[in-house]
Design an enzyme around this catalytic site. Sequence first.
Site, mmCIF file in Angstrom:
data_model
loop_
_atom_site.group_PDB
_atom_site.id
_atom_site.type_symbol
_atom_site.label_atom_id
_atom_site.label_comp_id
_atom_site.label_asym_id
_atom_site.label_seq_id
_atom_site.Cartn_x
_atom_site.Cartn_y
_atom_site.Cartn_z
ATOM 1 N N CYS A 74 51.034 73.631 25.953
ATOM 2 C CA CYS A 74 50.034 73.481 24.883
ATOM 3 C C CYS A 74 50.638 73.597 23.483
ATOM 4 O O CYS A 74 49.988 73.242 22.512
ATOM 5 C CB CYS A 74 48.926 74.513 25.039
ATOM 6 S SG CYS A 74 47.967 74.331 26.549
ATOM 7 N N HIS A 78 41.116 69.027 23.792
ATOM 8 C CA HIS A 78 42.453 69.605 23.898
ATOM 9 C C HIS A 78 43.393 68.636 24.628
ATOM 10 O O HIS A 78 43.598 68.741 25.832
ATOM 11 C CB HIS A 78 42.339 70.923 24.656
ATOM 12 C CG HIS A 78 43.581 71.749 24.716
ATOM 13 N ND1 HIS A 78 44.736 71.441 24.037
ATOM 14 C CD2 HIS A 78 43.851 72.901 25.402
ATOM 15 C CE1 HIS A 78 45.646 72.366 24.294
ATOM 16 N NE2 HIS A 78 45.139 73.257 25.124
#
Length: 375
Positions: A90, A327
Amino acid sequence: MRDHAVVVAARRTPIGTRSRALAAHGVEQLAAPVLRAAVHEASAALGTEPVIADVVLGNCLGPGGNPARVAALAAGLGVNVPAETVDRQCGSGLAAVIDAARAIEAGDERAFLAGGVESASTAPRRFRDGVPYDRAPFTPDGWPDPDMPRAADALAAADGIGRSRQDAHAARSHRRAHAAQGAGRFDAELVPVGGVTADDSLRASAPSFGRLPPLFPGGTLTAGTSTRISDGAAALLLVPQCARGRAPGLAIRSHAVVGCDPALPGIGAAPAVDAALVSASLGLEDLTAIEIVEAFAAQSLAVLDRVGLAEDDPRVCADGGALALGHPWGASGAVAMVRLFSRLIRGAAPAGSLGVAAASIGGGMGIAAVVEVIR
């Protein structure tokens, strides 16, 4: 004295929920338009087309084969422009920006394109011993390796972050993002892809959040307090401070990558922010804008609590965050930097204004960068 890297252009695609608006576009089809747009924007700001030393893109679940190089060629940058792909999960997009900044800090006087891309919709299915799996292990055998939703749910329980607080945090993200979209604050950073011109998951309000069932028995995490798995790309162009001319930009003042307990991967952004601020001899009170990737409401709140920020601090994700926008794993850290550029440079913040972008990382890590407005 080392030369700071300065971001002089920052663009992103709309963010599309997996299997929706951008589902037909692979990683190079998402990344190429933002690479071209960043070069065009930088050329206008600098008064000349920059010489690109390298293209550095974060990506987590792409097709392999160095997607950054494929995207650079698809963008028409020329066969002489090299590229590399970074996987820090991430934090990949922000790691790519930091890697480019490090090259400039080390003395490279050319420009760098950096960012991230993820096409969750087209990511290949992976197999081990004939058995399909969604992700590779983040830790070796014998170590904790929780899935991110379960890790966030466990973090909520450990920190006493209740359901109502999570619902309110997610709803706030949606309200802020919807207001920003309506006011046109995303327009200048967006690059349309395949006719898609806007983020596809924003809600004006979230009246149903409180009625959503928990994802796990006895837990507090819900679909509404979890970010959407998404498709998207972001790219920034960095030059040495001595080469920016009169172009305004974000000078990267400091950066940090840290490790933390892999059983609690969601907290990694907190020590990373602390480390980056210490490196820049700054405190939270010095910051004008803060962008922390919101993977889950509980995770975001846990980070804010540890850093010492109020959950409704207007500086934090002022135009909404990943809970509202989505995301796209490998791109999200770069999206956070694009958002800082829009808030501080396009938003006409005065010279000297400071911001920070940060993300927590699966496997127990965190990453952050501190930036300063120069004009």
